[in-house]
Design an enzyme around this catalytic site. Structure first.
Site, PDB file in Angstrom:
ATOM      1  N   ASP A  35       2.641  18.045   5.237  1.00 36.75           N
ATOM      2  CA  ASP A  35       2.615  17.129   4.615  1.00 36.75           C
ATOM      3  C   ASP A  35       3.617  16.337   4.565  1.00 36.75           C
ATOM      4  OD1 ASP A  35      -0.342  16.944   2.941  1.00 36.75           O
ATOM      5  OD2 ASP A  35       1.609  15.906   2.571  1.00 36.75           O
ATOM      6  N   THR A 133     -13.193  13.642   8.807  1.00 39.23           N
ATOM      7  CA  THR A 133     -13.738  13.109   8.433  1.00 39.23           C
ATOM      8  C   THR A 133     -14.287  11.585   9.425  1.00 39.23           C
ATOM      9  OG1 THR A 133     -15.048  14.057   6.752  1.00 39.23           O
ATOM     10  CG2 THR A 133     -16.404  12.235   7.551  1.00 39.23           C
ATOM     11  N   LEU A 164     -16.778  22.411   4.818  1.00 35.88           N
ATOM     12  CA  LEU A 164     -16.381  23.025   3.163  1.00 35.88           C
ATOM     13  C   LEU A 164     -17.154  22.261   2.087  1.00 35.88           C
ATOM     14  CD1 LEU A 164     -13.967  22.423   1.742  1.00 35.88           C
ATOM     15  CD2 LEU A 164     -13.303  23.327   3.570  1.00 35.88           C
ATOM     16  N   LEU A 222     -20.865  12.303   9.352  1.00 41.43           N
ATOM     17  CA  LEU A 222     -21.496  11.527   8.510  1.00 41.43           C
ATOM     18  C   LEU A 222     -22.624  11.581   8.357  1.00 41.43           C
ATOM     19  CD1 LEU A 222     -19.586   8.360   9.925  1.00 41.43           C
ATOM     20  CD2 LEU A 222     -19.232   9.946   8.096  1.00 41.43           C
ATOM     21  N   ALA A 226     -24.620  12.243   4.857  1.00 36.99           N
ATOM     22  CA  ALA A 226     -25.168  10.460   4.244  1.00 36.99           C
ATOM     23  C   ALA A 226     -26.264  11.641   3.632  1.00 36.99           C
ATOM     24  CB  ALA A 226     -25.647  10.405   5.431  1.00 36.99           C
ATOM     25  N   PHE A 227     -27.319  12.940   4.568  1.00 36.48           N
ATOM     26  CA  PHE A 227     -28.598  13.462   4.282  1.00 36.48           C
ATOM     27  C   PHE A 227     -28.385  14.444   2.768  1.00 36.48           C
ATOM     28  CE2 PHE A 227     -32.516  14.069   7.345  1.00 36.48           C
ATOM     29  CZ  PHE A 227     -31.905  13.016   8.095  1.00 36.48           C
ATOM     30  N   CYS A 277     -16.415  12.942  -0.310  1.00 40.65           N
ATOM     31  CA  CYS A 277     -16.752  11.908   0.731  1.00 40.65           C
ATOM     32  C   CYS A 277     -17.916  11.753   1.074  1.00 40.65           C
ATOM     33  CB  CYS A 277     -17.493  13.754   1.593  1.00 40.65           C
ATOM     34  SG  CYS A 277     -15.678  14.509   1.849  1.00 40.65           S
ATOM     35  N   PHE A 339     -14.909  16.308 -10.629  1.00 43.92           N
ATOM     36  CA  PHE A 339     -16.079  15.252  -9.800  1.00 43.92           C
ATOM     37  C   PHE A 339     -17.563  16.463  -9.889  1.00 43.92           C
ATOM     38  CE2 PHE A 339     -17.396  16.428  -5.490  1.00 43.92           C
ATOM     39  CZ  PHE A 339     -15.805  17.495  -4.856  1.00 43.92           C
TER      40      PHE A 339
HETATM   41  C1  UDX Z   1      -9.180  14.926   3.936  1.00 44.97           C
HETATM   42  C2  UDX Z   1     -10.456  13.706   4.558  1.00 44.97           C
HETATM   43  O1  UDX Z   1      -9.888  12.887   3.430  1.00 44.97           O
HETATM   44  C3  UDX Z   1     -11.568  13.401   4.672  1.00 44.97           C
HETATM   45  O2  UDX Z   1     -12.130  12.628   5.238  1.00 44.97           O
HETATM   46  C4  UDX Z   1     -11.495  15.049   5.315  1.00 44.97           C
HETATM   47  O3  UDX Z   1     -12.821  15.305   5.991  1.00 44.97           O
HETATM   48  C5  UDX Z   1     -10.449  15.807   5.268  1.00 44.97           C
HETATM   49  O4  UDX Z   1      -9.262  15.845   5.099  1.00 44.97           O
HETATM   50  P1  UDX Z   1      -8.655  15.953   1.775  1.00 44.97           P
HETATM   51  O5  UDX Z   1      -7.822  17.026   2.198  1.00 44.97           O
HETATM   52  O6  UDX Z   1      -9.723  16.367   0.946  1.00 44.97           O
HETATM   53  O7  UDX Z   1      -9.595  15.567   2.466  1.00 44.97           O
HETATM   54  O8  UDX Z   1      -7.737  15.311   1.773  1.00 44.97           O
HETATM   55  P2  UDX Z   1      -6.111  14.939   0.451  1.00 44.97           P
HETATM   56  O9  UDX Z   1      -6.562  16.119   0.048  1.00 44.97           O
HETATM   57  O10 UDX Z   1      -6.015  13.076   0.001  1.00 44.97           O
HETATM   58  O11 UDX Z   1      -5.322  15.956   2.219  1.00 44.97           O
HETATM   59  C6  UDX Z   1      -4.201  14.630   3.084  1.00 44.97           C
HETATM   60  C7  UDX Z   1      -3.810  15.023   2.627  1.00 44.97           C
HETATM   61  O12 UDX Z   1      -2.547  14.061   3.635  1.00 44.97           O
HETATM   62  C8  UDX Z   1      -2.620  14.309   1.311  1.00 44.97           C
HETATM   63  O13 UDX Z   1      -1.733  15.647   1.067  1.00 44.97           O
HETATM   64  C9  UDX Z   1      -1.226  13.971   1.999  1.00 44.97           C
HETATM   65  O14 UDX Z   1      -0.271  14.070   1.589  1.00 44.97           O
HETATM   66  C10 UDX Z   1      -1.333  13.984   3.912  1.00 44.97           C
HETATM   67  N1  UDX Z   1      -0.640  13.225   4.675  1.00 44.97           N
HETATM   68  C11 UDX Z   1      -1.701  11.472   4.672  1.00 44.97           C
HETATM   69  C12 UDX Z   1       0.424  13.421   5.181  1.00 44.97           C
HETATM   70  O15 UDX Z   1       1.381  14.439   5.693  1.00 44.97           O
HETATM   71  N2  UDX Z   1       0.886  12.313   6.673  1.00 44.97           N
HETATM   72  C13 UDX Z   1       0.092  11.091   6.597  1.00 44.97           C
HETATM   73  O16 UDX Z   1       0.336   9.961   7.157  1.00 44.97           O
HETATM   74  C14 UDX Z   1      -1.285  11.185   5.684  1.00 44.97           C
HETATM   75  C1  UDX Z   2     -19.636  17.670   0.503  1.00 44.09           C
HETATM   76  C2  UDX Z   2     -20.491  18.115   1.261  1.00 44.09           C
HETATM   77  O1  UDX Z   2     -21.492  18.839   0.278  1.00 44.09           O
HETATM   78  C3  UDX Z   2     -19.727  18.866   1.987  1.00 44.09           C
HETATM   79  O2  UDX Z   2     -20.467  20.014   3.067  1.00 44.09           O
HETATM   80  C4  UDX Z   2     -19.261  17.586   3.227  1.00 44.09           C
HETATM   81  O3  UDX Z   2     -18.233  18.673   4.075  1.00 44.09           O
HETATM   82  C5  UDX Z   2     -17.926  17.255   1.908  1.00 44.09           C
HETATM   83  O4  UDX Z   2     -18.936  16.580   1.410  1.00 44.09           O
HETATM   84  P1  UDX Z   2     -18.425  18.151  -1.806  1.00 44.09           P
HETATM   85  O5  UDX Z   2     -17.083  16.419  -2.031  1.00 44.09           O
HETATM   86  O6  UDX Z   2     -17.023  18.896  -1.447  1.00 44.09           O
HETATM   87  O7  UDX Z   2     -18.551  18.212  -0.839  1.00 44.09           O
HETATM   88  O8  UDX Z   2     -19.288  18.267  -2.890  1.00 44.09           O
HETATM   89  P2  UDX Z   2     -20.960  18.627  -3.343  1.00 44.09           P
HETATM   90  O9  UDX Z   2     -21.663  20.171  -3.221  1.00 44.09           O
HETATM   91  O10 UDX Z   2     -21.781  17.831  -2.399  1.00 44.09           O
HETATM   92  O11 UDX Z   2     -21.180  17.858  -4.168  1.00 44.09           O
HETATM   93  C6  UDX Z   2     -20.614  15.937  -4.436  1.00 44.09           C
HETATM   94  C7  UDX Z   2     -21.522  15.670  -5.660  1.00 44.09           C
HETATM   95  O12 UDX Z   2     -22.931  15.922  -5.883  1.00 44.09           O
HETATM   96  C8  UDX Z   2     -20.277  15.955  -7.433  1.00 44.09           C
HETATM   97  O13 UDX Z   2     -20.539  15.212  -7.545  1.00 44.09           O
HETATM   98  C9  UDX Z   2     -21.733  17.384  -7.169  1.00 44.09           C
HETATM   99  O14 UDX Z   2     -22.207  17.549  -8.858  1.00 44.09           O
HETATM  100  C10 UDX Z   2     -23.179  16.137  -7.127  1.00 44.09           C
HETATM  101  N1  UDX Z   2     -24.365  16.559  -6.678  1.00 44.09           N
HETATM  102  C11 UDX Z   2     -24.258  17.925  -6.452  1.00 44.09           C
HETATM  103  C12 UDX Z   2     -25.719  16.491  -8.003  1.00 44.09           C
HETATM  104  O15 UDX Z   2     -25.694  15.476  -8.042  1.00 44.09           O
HETATM  105  N2  UDX Z   2     -26.675  17.129  -7.130  1.00 44.09           N
HETATM  106  C13 UDX Z   2     -27.039  18.425  -6.482  1.00 44.09           C
HETATM  107  O16 UDX Z   2     -27.680  18.573  -6.731  1.00 44.09           O
HETATM  108  C14 UDX Z   2     -25.291  18.488  -5.725  1.00 44.09           C
END
Ligand code: UDX
Ligand code: UDX
Length: 475
Positions: A35, A133, A164, A222, A226-227, A277, A339
């Site tokens: 990272d 994504t 996940l 996606l 979306a679903f 996401c 969240f």
């Molecule tokens: C990310 C994406 O947002 C999501 O769309 C995808 O599905 C999974 O990867 P997440 O792991 O939750 O999700 O993001 P984040 O916790 O922000 O981690 C990304 C890491 O990449 C950060 O620690 C950032 O410092 C690092 N990074 C970013 C690099 O090492 N190099 C870069 O050029 C940009």
């Molecule tokens: C989501 C997808 O579930 C996962 O498959 C994808 O890879 C990444 O995006 P995540 O964002 O970690 O995962 O959380 P999720 O459990 O899906 O919840 C998203 C938001 O919806 C949260 O703020 C949660 O509180 C809310 N939520 C979820 C509701 O308000 N009602 C529900 O019934 C379920």
């Protein structure tokens, strides 16, 4: 082809837990997570496992087993790329905040940067796996960059989106509904697909690993998000109608969810969905549809976001109306900043939006979250001001950092946050909120005391009995 050395760029919520689980289940493979953020890497390497940068149930246990054995965290990106046969890209792809597609399109600058770096450093053939994504057809962009060097190194690009959910990441990784691998048709592409298949097959059954073409794999992620988001917006749209008609949203969800064609999951009405996401991916989908000249499809999915904004707005308006049309100078306690429960991730958390709106109305805010630190909360509130400057116009004020620090206090103890408040808002469904001594809380609040439950955590009858003016979504 047997993979012995993996590199993952991006030690975030997806990269960190995913690589930890791969390393634990594949002791014969060396996994290095890199990272750019040196502090993040330092935290991943912390002796004290409670200091890991990400809170996720059971993550510390997995890291404990694999770290130092075949799991490594490092800032030396070039070395890790150089050594690896397979490179996962798991960097963030936020919504663009500038220029073309501002506020909607995915910002792919980090992805592009990774691809350029891989192209520069690689001396041996590599399989590059998209974990982030991404908009459909990004693999083509990555491929164009990788092959532009023409130095004889061969690259195979695969798509392997992560499904996940935060808060259950380790369980989801251990026991996934499916693993999706997308790849091209050439012989080399198919060998690459097979290599990744074999890694997962160390702990995931063959019939759960689906292989598709690249574009289906990219678009499936996606589509799935979306679903899922659409279900929450659909049930939330009914929550407003329930409040007008005396129907109860949880009873409706139970009745509707019992239909196996619809199913019971993702029908919990709430103040709105958050997370890194859903909003990002749907805005990105809307943008993609407009690019492909499909305005009706774009409008349809944009409505899912609009209902989510409407739901957060409705919640805030309800607070302000209930508190006699103003919250100016009133003390409002916020319980929960993440969240959702079981994570310290706050991206797009409804709590940020709700608090910001209450600050616009000059409330004094006291916040408690069991896993989110004060620094993160202040930075979220500051970021939303910057976004407002960049994206939104309209009548909302841009609050200064000083004003935010003055109006918002973050507490380590929930009872201190709640004491002498006019109202409490529950914005994350942390289990511990159910166990609080609500009678004691009521006693120490100003009267009339208001409780706004944005997550359906508390039972209406019990809370009303204590004396609170209680609002729970869709009831
Ligand atoms: C990310 C994406 O947002 C999501 O769309 C995808 O599905 C999974 O990867 P997440 O792991 O939750 O999700 O993001 P984040 O916790 O922000 O981690 C990304 C890491 O990449 C950060 O620690 C950032 O410092 C690092 N990074 C970013 C690099 O090492 N190099 C870069 O050029 C940009
Ligand atoms: C989501 C997808 O579930 C996962 O498959 C994808 O890879 C990444 O995006 P995540 O964002 O970690 O995962 O959380 P999720 O459990 O899906 O919840 C998203 C938001 O919806 C949260 O703020 C949660 O509180 C809310 N939520 C979820 C509701 O308000 N009602 C529900 O019934 C379920």
């Amino acid at each position: 082809m047997k993979i012995k050395n993996i590199c993952c760029i991006g030690a975030g919520y997806v990269g960190g837990p995913t690589m930890a689980v791969i390393a634990e289940n594949c002791p014969h493979i060396k996994v290095t997570v890199v990272d750019l953020n040196a502090q993040r890497i330092k935290d991943w390497n912390d002796e004290d496992l409670s200091n890991l940068p990400i809170y996720e149930p059971d993550l510390a246990g997995v890291v404990k087993i694999a770290r130092g054995r075949n799991l490594f965290f490092s800032t030396d990106v070039e070395k890790a790329i150089h050594e690896a046969e397979m490179i996962f890209i798991s960097v963030n792809t936020p919504t663009k905040t500038y220029g073309v597609g501002k506020g909607m399109a995915a910002d792919l600058k980090f992805i592009e940067l990774c691809a350029r770096q891989i192209a520069d450093v690689s001396k041996t053939d590599k399989i590059v796996v998209e974990k982030s994504t991404l908009p459909v057809r990004t693999a083509q962009t990555i491929n164009t960059i990788l092959t532009s060097k023409q130095n004889g190194v061969k690259f195979q690009v695969l798509s392997n989106p992560e499904f996940l959910a935060e808060g259950s990441a380790i369980a989801d990784l251990y026991n996934p509904d499916r693993v999706l691998i997308g790849g091209g048709d050439s012989k080399d592409d198919q060998l690459a697909v097979q290599a990744l298949f074999e890694i997962y097959n160390n702990w995931v059954a063959k019939d759960k690993i689906i292989t598709t073409n690249l574009w289906s794999s990219e678009l499936s992620k996606l589509t799935a998000n979306a679903f899922l988001a659409q279900r929450i917006s659909s049930i939330n749209s009914f929550s407003a109608l329930c409040e007008k008609t005396g129907s109860d949203i949880d009873e409706i969800a139970q009745a509707v969810g019992a239909d196996s064609r619809i199913g019971s999951k993702f029908l919990k009405s709430s103040v709105g969905f958050g997370g890194s996401c859903f909003q990002k991916d749907i805005l990105n989908l809307v943008y993609l549809c407009r690019q492909f000249n499909l305005p009706e499809v774009a409008d349809y999915w944009e409505q899912v976001i609009k209902i989510n904004d409407y739901q957060k707005n409705r919640f805030v308006k309800n607070i302000i109306y209930s508190l006699f049309n103003t919250v100016s100078g009133k003390k409002i306690a916020i319980l929960g900043w993440a969240f959702k429960k079981d994570t310290n991730d706050t991206r797009e958390s409804p709590a940020i939006y709700v608090t910001d709106q209450l600050l616009q109305d000059k409330a004094e805010i006291h916040i408690f979250d069991p896993k989110v630190c004060a620094k993160q909360i202040y930075s979220d509130l500051e970021d939303i001001q910057i976004q407002r400057k960049n994206i939104y116009s309209g009548g909302l004020q841009v609050l200064s950092i000083n004003a935010i620090r003055k109006m918002v206090k973050v507490h380590n103890n929930p009872y201190n946050a709640l004491k002498d408040s006019h109202a409490v808002c529950i914005l994350t469904e942390w289990e511990e909120f159910k166990t609080y001594d609500w009678k004691k809380v009521y006693k120490n609040m100003l009267k009339p005391a208001f409780l706004f439950d944005g997550r359906g955590v508390l039972l209406k009858e019990a809370i009303n009995e204590i004396g609170f003016n209680f609002y729970s979504i869709g009831k």
